[in-house]
Design a protein around this motif. Structure first.
Motif, PDB file in Angstrom:
ATOM      1  N   ALA A 252     -64.142   2.044  14.087  1.00  0.00           N
ATOM      2  CA  ALA A 252     -63.504   3.768  13.575  1.00  0.00           C
ATOM      3  C   ALA A 252     -63.535   4.353  14.895  1.00  0.00           C
ATOM      4  CB  ALA A 252     -64.714   4.408  13.078  1.00  0.00           C
ATOM      5  N   GLN A 253     -63.833   3.682  15.757  1.00  0.00           N
ATOM      6  CA  GLN A 253     -63.954   4.662  17.168  1.00  0.00           C
ATOM      7  C   GLN A 253     -62.891   4.604  17.362  1.00  0.00           C
ATOM      8  OE1 GLN A 253     -68.255   3.783  19.616  1.00  0.00           O
ATOM      9  NE2 GLN A 253     -68.264   2.676  18.033  1.00  0.00           N
ATOM     10  N   PHE A 254     -62.416   3.234  17.712  1.00  0.00           N
ATOM     11  CA  PHE A 254     -61.256   3.423  18.388  1.00  0.00           C
ATOM     12  C   PHE A 254     -59.531   4.268  17.966  1.00  0.00           C
ATOM     13  CE2 PHE A 254     -62.491  -0.407  20.287  1.00  0.00           C
ATOM     14  CZ  PHE A 254     -62.398  -0.648  21.272  1.00  0.00           C
ATOM     15  N   ALA A 255     -59.680   3.795  15.996  1.00  0.00           N
ATOM     16  CA  ALA A 255     -59.154   4.913  15.170  1.00  0.00           C
ATOM     17  C   ALA A 255     -59.247   5.850  15.795  1.00  0.00           C
ATOM     18  CB  ALA A 255     -59.724   4.739  13.722  1.00  0.00           C
ATOM     19  N   LEU A 256     -60.291   7.131  15.540  1.00  0.00           N
ATOM     20  CA  LEU A 256     -60.299   8.025  16.550  1.00  0.00           C
ATOM     21  C   LEU A 256     -60.197   8.804  17.712  1.00  0.00           C
ATOM     22  CD1 LEU A 256     -63.991   8.956  15.250  1.00  0.00           C
ATOM     23  CD2 LEU A 256     -61.955   9.816  14.214  1.00  0.00           C
ATOM     24  N   ARG A 257     -60.006   7.315  18.122  1.00  0.00           N
ATOM     25  CA  ARG A 257     -59.695   7.717  19.670  1.00  0.00           C
ATOM     26  C   ARG A 257     -57.708   7.560  20.082  1.00  0.00           C
ATOM     27  NH1 ARG A 257     -58.576   9.399  24.721  1.00  0.00           N
ATOM     28  NH2 ARG A 257     -57.343   8.477  25.604  1.00  0.00           N
ATOM     29  N   GLY A 258     -57.446   6.967  19.299  1.00  0.00           N
ATOM     30  CA  GLY A 258     -56.110   6.651  18.916  1.00  0.00           C
ATOM     31  C   GLY A 258     -55.734   8.346  18.064  1.00  0.00           C
ATOM     32  N   ARG A 259     -56.514   8.465  17.156  1.00  0.00           N
ATOM     33  CA  ARG A 259     -55.763   9.867  17.307  1.00  0.00           C
ATOM     34  C   ARG A 259     -55.596  11.190  17.633  1.00  0.00           C
ATOM     35  NH1 ARG A 259     -58.611  10.399  10.785  1.00  0.00           N
ATOM     36  NH2 ARG A 259     -57.140   8.685   9.877  1.00  0.00           N
ATOM     37  N   SER A 260     -56.699  11.355  18.674  1.00  0.00           N
ATOM     38  CA  SER A 260     -56.686  12.789  19.742  1.00  0.00           C
ATOM     39  C   SER A 260     -55.895  12.271  20.616  1.00  0.00           C
ATOM     40  CB  SER A 260     -58.721  12.394  19.967  1.00  0.00           C
ATOM     41  OG  SER A 260     -58.807  11.434  20.822  1.00  0.00           O
ATOM     42  N   ALA A 261     -55.638  10.556  20.409  1.00  0.00           N
ATOM     43  CA  ALA A 261     -55.294  10.758  22.318  1.00  0.00           C
ATOM     44  C   ALA A 261     -53.121  11.161  22.216  1.00  0.00           C
ATOM     45  CB  ALA A 261     -54.521   8.745  22.445  1.00  0.00           C
TER      46      ALA A 261
END
Length: 301
Positions: free
Chosen positions: A292-301
């Motif tokens: 989930a943390q990696f997914a949130l980081r990918g969306r905000s990138a």
């Protein structure tokens, strides 16, 4: 004879020889990964499908009964899971905020910077057992050094580790003080890798220190912050030593977290199958939160 000797040479081309050499180099690591990670993980999942008593060494196949019991029949499991999430929710932001603040203060060289970095990093190389025992004595009731210091300014401190209202907070703070040094060093390394040209250009444009941090420093720290967050979340959900040595899961099971609960089921109640099922649940929880943390980081990138 010529045909027979040319066959191996034709099969073992330069590309295949390089690939074979690469696999030979990584084979020790791959073998170690399979033996010490994949193997135990598969074994734990297999144990979780059995009812195995550690004392009698008798086991029987029960399928998903251990998972069903934990998720639907055992009210203690949900309290333990809540305690684990509360512990993580309290530790992670406090740890990251404190580490970032220390890094911002100590990233640039000045007289004494090395000394202060060493002071804040020293708890990381201190034995966790020694750290927890010392803090258990410091946080005692009237005889504890913390309450004696508070008494000097007229504050009557509680018995931190025996009070249901304060025990979790006390363990969180001591755990943060123990582990914040590593995250501080990671943040310092990331800050020192940011080119100073960005900050100087922003200052020439009239940007304030807060604007520079919000618009330049913080976005450039995002990859490091993600790594630190993942490490800190995983560490907070696996905490065992501080709970075991400082509170034993009490008072009133107020600090009983999932890792310690697994230990109780496996090595105090000797129910290895149920403990293995809880361990698999903990592994799944950590995996979901990490993804989930990696997914949130990918969306905000």
């Amino acid at each position: 004879m010529t045909a027979d000797t040319s066959r191996p040479a034709g099969w073992l081309t330069l590309r295949r020889r390089e690939a074979l050499t690469g696999w030979l180099f990584v084979s020790p690591l791959t073998l170690g990964f399979a033996i010490f990670f994949v193997g135990p993980l598969v074994a734990v999942f297999g144990y979780s499908l059995t009812e195995w008593n550690l004392l009698t060494q008798q086991s029987s196949w029960v399928g998903m009964a251990n998972y069903t019991d934990a998720l639907t029949r055992n009210p203690d499991f949900w309290k333990v899971l809540k305690n684990s999430l509360v512990f993580a929710a309290g530790l992670v932001p406090l740890n990251i905020a404190m580490a970032l603040g220390l890094a911002l203060a100590l990233a640039r060289p000045f007289r004494g910077a090395i000394f202060f970095r060493t002071v804040f990093f020293a708890p990381m190389v201190t034995a966790a057992v020694a750290w927890a025992i010392v803090w258990r004595f410091l946080l005692q009731g009237e005889s504890g050094a913390v309450n004696q210091a508070l008494a000097l300014i007229g504050i009557d401190g509680p018995n931190w580790l025996r009070s249901p209202e304060w025990a979790m907070a006390a363990v969180i703070v001591t755990r943060v003080l123990k582990t914040v040094g590593l995250n501080m060093i990671l943040f310092i390394a990331a800050l020192q890798s940011i080119p100073r040209d960005y900050e100087e250009a922003a200052r020439l444009e009239g940007a304030s220190a807060l604007q520079i941090f919000r618009r330049i420093t913080w976005p450039l720290l995002a990859p490091t912050t993600l790594v630190i967050t993942v490490i800190t979340v995983v560490g907070s959900l696996k905490v065992f030593d501080h709970i075991y040595l400082m509170t034993g899961g009490g008072p009133e099971n107020g600090t009983l977290v999932l890792a310690y609960y697994i230990y109780e089921q496996g090595f105090e109640f000797f129910d290895v199958g149920y403990a293995a099922a809880l361990a698999v649940i903990l592994f799944g929880l950590i995996l979901v939160l990490t993804l989930a943390q990696f997914a949130l980081r990918g969306r905000s990138a």
